[in-house]
Write an enzyme that holds these catalytic residues in place. Structure first.
Site, PDB file in Angstrom:
ATOM      1  N   ASP A  30     -22.935  18.735 -10.947  1.00  0.00           N
ATOM      2  CA  ASP A  30     -24.341  18.951 -10.602  1.00  0.00           C
ATOM      3  C   ASP A  30     -24.822  19.147  -9.430  1.00  0.00           C
ATOM      4  OD1 ASP A  30     -26.469  20.876 -10.380  1.00  0.00           O
ATOM      5  OD2 ASP A  30     -27.186  20.437 -13.177  1.00  0.00           O
ATOM      6  N   LYS A  38     -31.536  32.697  -3.346  1.00  0.00           N
ATOM      7  CA  LYS A  38     -30.543  32.358  -2.021  1.00  0.00           C
ATOM      8  C   LYS A  38     -31.071  32.385  -0.576  1.00  0.00           C
ATOM      9  CE  LYS A  38     -26.369  31.912  -2.247  1.00  0.00           C
ATOM     10  NZ  LYS A  38     -25.477  31.097  -1.742  1.00  0.00           N
ATOM     11  N   THR A  43     -26.312  34.702   1.725  1.00  0.00           N
ATOM     12  CA  THR A  43     -25.435  36.081   1.716  1.00  0.00           C
ATOM     13  C   THR A  43     -25.471  36.986   2.765  1.00  0.00           C
ATOM     14  OG1 THR A  43     -24.992  37.436  -0.501  1.00  0.00           O
ATOM     15  CG2 THR A  43     -26.930  36.479  -0.367  1.00  0.00           C
ATOM     16  N   ASP A  44     -25.409  38.467   2.589  1.00  0.00           N
ATOM     17  CA  ASP A  44     -26.629  39.539   3.057  1.00  0.00           C
ATOM     18  C   ASP A  44     -27.146  40.247   2.428  1.00  0.00           C
ATOM     19  OD1 ASP A  44     -24.615  40.970   1.618  1.00  0.00           O
ATOM     20  OD2 ASP A  44     -23.857  42.064   2.740  1.00  0.00           O
ATOM     21  N   GLU A  45     -27.783  39.657   1.079  1.00  0.00           N
ATOM     22  CA  GLU A  45     -28.873  39.970   0.173  1.00  0.00           C
ATOM     23  C   GLU A  45     -29.437  39.517   0.706  1.00  0.00           C
ATOM     24  OE1 GLU A  45     -27.996  40.182  -3.910  1.00  0.00           O
ATOM     25  OE2 GLU A  45     -26.243  41.082  -3.511  1.00  0.00           O
ATOM     26  N   TYR A  56     -32.461  36.444  -7.678  1.00  0.00           N
ATOM     27  CA  TYR A  56     -30.727  35.766  -6.990  1.00  0.00           C
ATOM     28  C   TYR A  56     -30.846  35.997  -5.750  1.00  0.00           C
ATOM     29  CZ  TYR A  56     -26.494  35.849  -4.669  1.00  0.00           C
ATOM     30  OH  TYR A  56     -25.245  35.089  -3.874  1.00  0.00           O
ATOM     31  N   THR A  83     -30.416  26.315  -9.452  1.00  0.00           N
ATOM     32  CA  THR A  83     -29.332  25.976  -8.792  1.00  0.00           C
ATOM     33  C   THR A  83     -28.857  25.829  -7.363  1.00  0.00           C
ATOM     34  OG1 THR A  83     -28.136  25.356 -10.478  1.00  0.00           O
ATOM     35  CG2 THR A  83     -26.881  26.237  -8.582  1.00  0.00           C
TER      36      THR A  83
HETATM   37  P1  NAD Z   1     -19.097  32.765  -8.609  1.00  0.00           P
HETATM   38  O1  NAD Z   1     -20.241  32.905  -9.717  1.00  0.00           O
HETATM   39  O2  NAD Z   1     -17.651  33.144  -9.069  1.00  0.00           O
HETATM   40  O3  NAD Z   1     -19.050  30.757  -8.662  1.00  0.00           O
HETATM   41  C1  NAD Z   1     -19.771  29.776  -8.143  1.00  0.00           C
HETATM   42  C2  NAD Z   1     -19.241  28.631  -8.807  1.00  0.00           C
HETATM   43  O4  NAD Z   1     -20.834  27.515  -8.798  1.00  0.00           O
HETATM   44  C3  NAD Z   1     -18.933  27.855 -10.459  1.00  0.00           C
HETATM   45  O5  NAD Z   1     -17.339  27.383  -9.634  1.00  0.00           O
HETATM   46  C4  NAD Z   1     -20.135  27.245 -11.248  1.00  0.00           C
HETATM   47  O6  NAD Z   1     -19.717  26.125 -11.799  1.00  0.00           O
HETATM   48  C5  NAD Z   1     -20.560  26.701  -9.825  1.00  0.00           C
HETATM   49  N1  NAD Z   1     -22.049  25.913 -10.423  1.00  0.00           N
HETATM   50  C6  NAD Z   1     -23.202  27.203 -10.617  1.00  0.00           C
HETATM   51  N2  NAD Z   1     -23.909  26.272 -10.609  1.00  0.00           N
HETATM   52  C7  NAD Z   1     -23.516  25.001 -10.121  1.00  0.00           C
HETATM   53  C8  NAD Z   1     -24.099  23.689  -9.708  1.00  0.00           C
HETATM   54  N3  NAD Z   1     -25.604  23.522 -10.550  1.00  0.00           N
HETATM   55  N4  NAD Z   1     -23.810  22.590 -10.198  1.00  0.00           N
HETATM   56  C9  NAD Z   1     -22.335  22.688  -9.441  1.00  0.00           C
HETATM   57  N5  NAD Z   1     -21.714  23.884  -9.131  1.00  0.00           N
HETATM   58  C10 NAD Z   1     -22.514  24.701 -10.022  1.00  0.00           C
HETATM   59  O7  NAD Z   1     -19.337  32.568  -6.518  1.00  0.00           O
HETATM   60  P2  NAD Z   1     -19.051  33.509  -5.909  1.00  0.00           P
HETATM   61  O8  NAD Z   1     -19.546  34.898  -5.637  1.00  0.00           O
HETATM   62  O9  NAD Z   1     -17.422  32.723  -5.768  1.00  0.00           O
HETATM   63  O10 NAD Z   1     -20.237  33.131  -4.955  1.00  0.00           O
HETATM   64  C11 NAD Z   1     -20.100  31.738  -4.074  1.00  0.00           C
HETATM   65  C12 NAD Z   1     -21.071  31.553  -3.114  1.00  0.00           C
HETATM   66  O11 NAD Z   1     -21.137  32.676  -1.879  1.00  0.00           O
HETATM   67  C13 NAD Z   1     -22.283  31.596  -3.204  1.00  0.00           C
HETATM   68  O12 NAD Z   1     -22.840  30.851  -2.960  1.00  0.00           O
HETATM   69  C14 NAD Z   1     -22.687  33.201  -3.172  1.00  0.00           C
HETATM   70  O13 NAD Z   1     -24.447  33.818  -3.594  1.00  0.00           O
HETATM   71  C15 NAD Z   1     -22.000  33.994  -2.177  1.00  0.00           C
HETATM   72  N6  NAD Z   1     -21.664  34.870  -1.367  1.00  0.00           N
HETATM   73  C16 NAD Z   1     -21.190  35.146  -2.791  1.00  0.00           C
HETATM   74  C17 NAD Z   1     -20.540  37.095  -2.373  1.00  0.00           C
HETATM   75  C18 NAD Z   1     -19.658  37.795  -3.591  1.00  0.00           C
HETATM   76  O14 NAD Z   1     -19.553  39.241  -2.780  1.00  0.00           O
HETATM   77  N7  NAD Z   1     -19.222  36.702  -3.938  1.00  0.00           N
HETATM   78  C19 NAD Z   1     -20.792  37.356  -0.713  1.00  0.00           C
HETATM   79  C20 NAD Z   1     -21.518  36.278   0.086  1.00  0.00           C
HETATM   80  C21 NAD Z   1     -21.980  34.933   0.287  1.00  0.00           C
HETATM   81  O1  DAU Z   2     -23.469  41.219  -0.982  1.00  0.00           O
HETATM   82  C1  DAU Z   2     -22.763  39.536  -0.961  1.00  0.00           C
HETATM   83  C2  DAU Z   2     -23.750  39.554  -3.116  1.00  0.00           C
HETATM   84  O2  DAU Z   2     -22.293  40.669  -3.528  1.00  0.00           O
HETATM   85  C3  DAU Z   2     -23.433  38.275  -3.630  1.00  0.00           C
HETATM   86  O3  DAU Z   2     -24.392  37.185  -2.514  1.00  0.00           O
HETATM   87  C4  DAU Z   2     -23.167  38.416  -5.080  1.00  0.00           C
HETATM   88  O4  DAU Z   2     -23.213  37.172  -4.732  1.00  0.00           O
HETATM   89  C5  DAU Z   2     -22.477  39.235  -5.441  1.00  0.00           C
HETATM   90  O5  DAU Z   2     -22.743  39.472  -6.903  1.00  0.00           O
HETATM   91  C6  DAU Z   2     -22.991  40.734  -4.809  1.00  0.00           C
HETATM   92  O6  DAU Z   2     -23.638  41.434  -5.295  1.00  0.00           O
HETATM   93  P1  DAU Z   2     -23.714  42.868  -5.556  1.00  0.00           P
HETATM   94  O7  DAU Z   2     -25.040  43.441  -6.611  1.00  0.00           O
HETATM   95  O8  DAU Z   2     -23.975  43.742  -4.413  1.00  0.00           O
HETATM   96  O9  DAU Z   2     -22.502  42.733  -6.650  1.00  0.00           O
HETATM   97  P2  DAU Z   2     -21.933  43.767  -8.330  1.00  0.00           P
HETATM   98  O10 DAU Z   2     -20.918  43.588  -8.314  1.00  0.00           O
HETATM   99  O11 DAU Z   2     -23.056  42.891  -9.299  1.00  0.00           O
HETATM  100  O12 DAU Z   2     -22.415  45.488  -7.791  1.00  0.00           O
HETATM  101  C7  DAU Z   2     -22.165  45.859  -6.661  1.00  0.00           C
HETATM  102  C8  DAU Z   2     -22.878  47.402  -6.934  1.00  0.00           C
HETATM  103  O13 DAU Z   2     -21.927  47.694  -7.854  1.00  0.00           O
HETATM  104  C9  DAU Z   2     -23.531  47.483  -6.690  1.00  0.00           C
HETATM  105  O14 DAU Z   2     -24.114  48.591  -6.957  1.00  0.00           O
HETATM  106  C10 DAU Z   2     -23.871  47.424  -8.198  1.00  0.00           C
HETATM  107  C11 DAU Z   2     -23.030  48.066  -9.253  1.00  0.00           C
HETATM  108  N1  DAU Z   2     -22.068  47.756  -9.778  1.00  0.00           N
HETATM  109  C12 DAU Z   2     -22.140  46.212 -10.669  1.00  0.00           C
HETATM  110  C13 DAU Z   2     -21.963  46.137 -11.488  1.00  0.00           C
HETATM  111  C14 DAU Z   2     -21.900  44.959 -12.402  1.00  0.00           C
HETATM  112  C15 DAU Z   2     -21.867  48.677 -10.953  1.00  0.00           C
HETATM  113  O15 DAU Z   2     -22.447  50.465 -10.536  1.00  0.00           O
HETATM  114  N2  DAU Z   2     -22.340  48.638 -12.349  1.00  0.00           N
HETATM  115  C16 DAU Z   2     -21.484  47.351 -12.534  1.00  0.00           C
HETATM  116  O16 DAU Z   2     -21.208  47.321 -13.963  1.00  0.00           O
END
Ligand code: NAD
Ligand code: DAU
Length: 331
Positions: free
Chosen positions: A57, A149, A121-123, A145, A96
């Protein structure tokens, strides 16, 4: 080089590990991952013998000290990442994303690191009606979330300015591609369509996200490890701003399913309308993404179609309970 990758069993982390093994055979890679519901060793199956895996962790000092021992570079992907879950229950997000990043940074103070890459993240900028956010734009996170972040992002910067931890911060737009947990929009819609289930589109379906393929995000992080300036923040963007409804339509079309599967459901509370990044700073440094969104989306739909053995066990486990809870209030 000795590299610690946290969250390396998740979606982006595992794709980054795969790239690192391929592009940097000289790297000695340790993955630290808690294996939450989103972590999956199957994501690393093809590179498992090329890395050291430590289950642990990032919020636990002993786990982090062990994992960071001897590391030169840390890339922190570990986080709770799903906005909808943070609305149901934010506890793990604060633990976390904020506390975990704090423990990593505190430990980094004691180690002679060359780089600490904080994956933000862009969020963190919040929603924007028109125009695009630069790295200088104010942060305005609007859900638990993104607020967690943003806390991690600013803590990382504070440890650079105050304690000289060699931090670089990245803020990337929405990723898509293989091994994304099927609670997220694109894999949820593809796998639901394959199962003949409805596709729950939030609100009017016209929210906009800027999509980047996960391989491009990983390439950008790799580029920044070598070329990024310490203390700087870099936006990473795909340059593909698309309304959700358009993606839903592309998915059903490619899979030969009826558009009637797409169902408008109650909106996500605090749903950010549009994300848009200005990625000029990274382009000026020398990195730009690929531009073929339609082709990369087609490849992604094909990947989930041919990898049922990866996502079916996930959707029949913890996911089912989560999904029932999530959509009970929406449909
Ligand atoms: P994900 O949820 O698929 O993976 C997260 C991983 O982190 C998992 O393997 C989980 O087991 C591990 N984890 C969670 N809590 C933990 C802890 N306390 N200690 C150790 N490991 C832990 O996420 P993702 O979509 O791959 O995102 C990865 C990173 O990129 C995140 O920091 C997220 O904020 C960032 N990010 C994601 C997106 C996107 O679109 N998915 C975009 C921009 C930034
Ligand atoms: O922008 C970066 C972020 O993108 C990352 O930091 C986050 O970890 C990642 O989860 C993602 O966040 P979003 O909220 O943008 O992603 P999500 O896939 O949850 O949703 C994308 C868009 O789709 C959003 O406008 C919500 C919509 N949506 C999502 C789900 C799960 C739906 O309409 N229906 C759904 O069931």
């Amino acid at each position: 080089m000795r590299v610690l990758i946290t969250g390396g069993a998740g979606f982006i982390g595992s794709n980054f590990v795969r790239r690192a093994v391929r592009e940097h055979p000289d790297w000695q890679i340790t993955v630290l991952d808690k294996l939450t519901y989103a972590g999956n060793l199957a994501n690393l199956a093809d590179v498992r013998d090329r890395i050291t895996f430590q289950r642990g962790d990032i919020a636990n000092r002993d786990d982090v000290q062990k994992a960071m021992d001897g590391a030169q570079v840390v890339v922190n992907f570990a986080a709770e990442t799903h906005v909808d879950r943070s609305i149901l229950w934010a506890d793990d997000f604060v633990k976390t994303d904020v506390l975990g990043t704090f423990v990593l940074l505190e430990t980094a103070r004691q180690v002679k690191l060359e780089r600490f890459i904080q994956i933000s993240t862009d969020e963190v900028y919040g929603s924007i009606e028109s125009g695009s956010f630069t790295e200088e734009s104010p942060l305005n996170p609007r859900n638990p979330y993104s607020a967690s972040k943003a806390g991690a992002d600013r803590l990382a910067f504070a440890y650079f300015t105050t304690h000289n931890v060699p931090v670089i911060i990245t803020r990337c737009s929405n990723n898509f591609g293989p091994y994304q947990y099927p609670e997220k929009f694109i894999p949820l819609f593809i796998t639901n369509a394959l199962e003949g289930k409805s596709l729950p589109l939030y609100g009017d379906g016209r929210n906009v996200r800027d999509w980047i393929h996960v391989d491009d995000h990983c390439a950008a992080v790799d580029f920044l490890i070598a070329n990024g300036q310490l203390g700087e923040t870099y936006n990473i963007a795909g340059g593909n701003e698309v309304e959700n409804i358009e993606i839903a339509r592309a998915i059903v079309k490619q899979l030969g399913k009826p558009e009637s599967l797409i169902q408008l459901v109650k909106d996500r509370p605090g749903h950010d309308r549009r994300y848009s990044l200005d990625a000029g700073k990274l382009a000026r440094l020398g990195w730009t993404p690929r531009r073929d969104f339609a082709g990369l989306l087609r490849d992604t739909i094909a990947w989930y179609t041919s990898h049922e053995s990866w996502w079916r066990p996930i959707k029949s486990g913890e996911f089912r309970q989560y999904y029932a809870q999530q959509y009970a209030s929406r449909v």
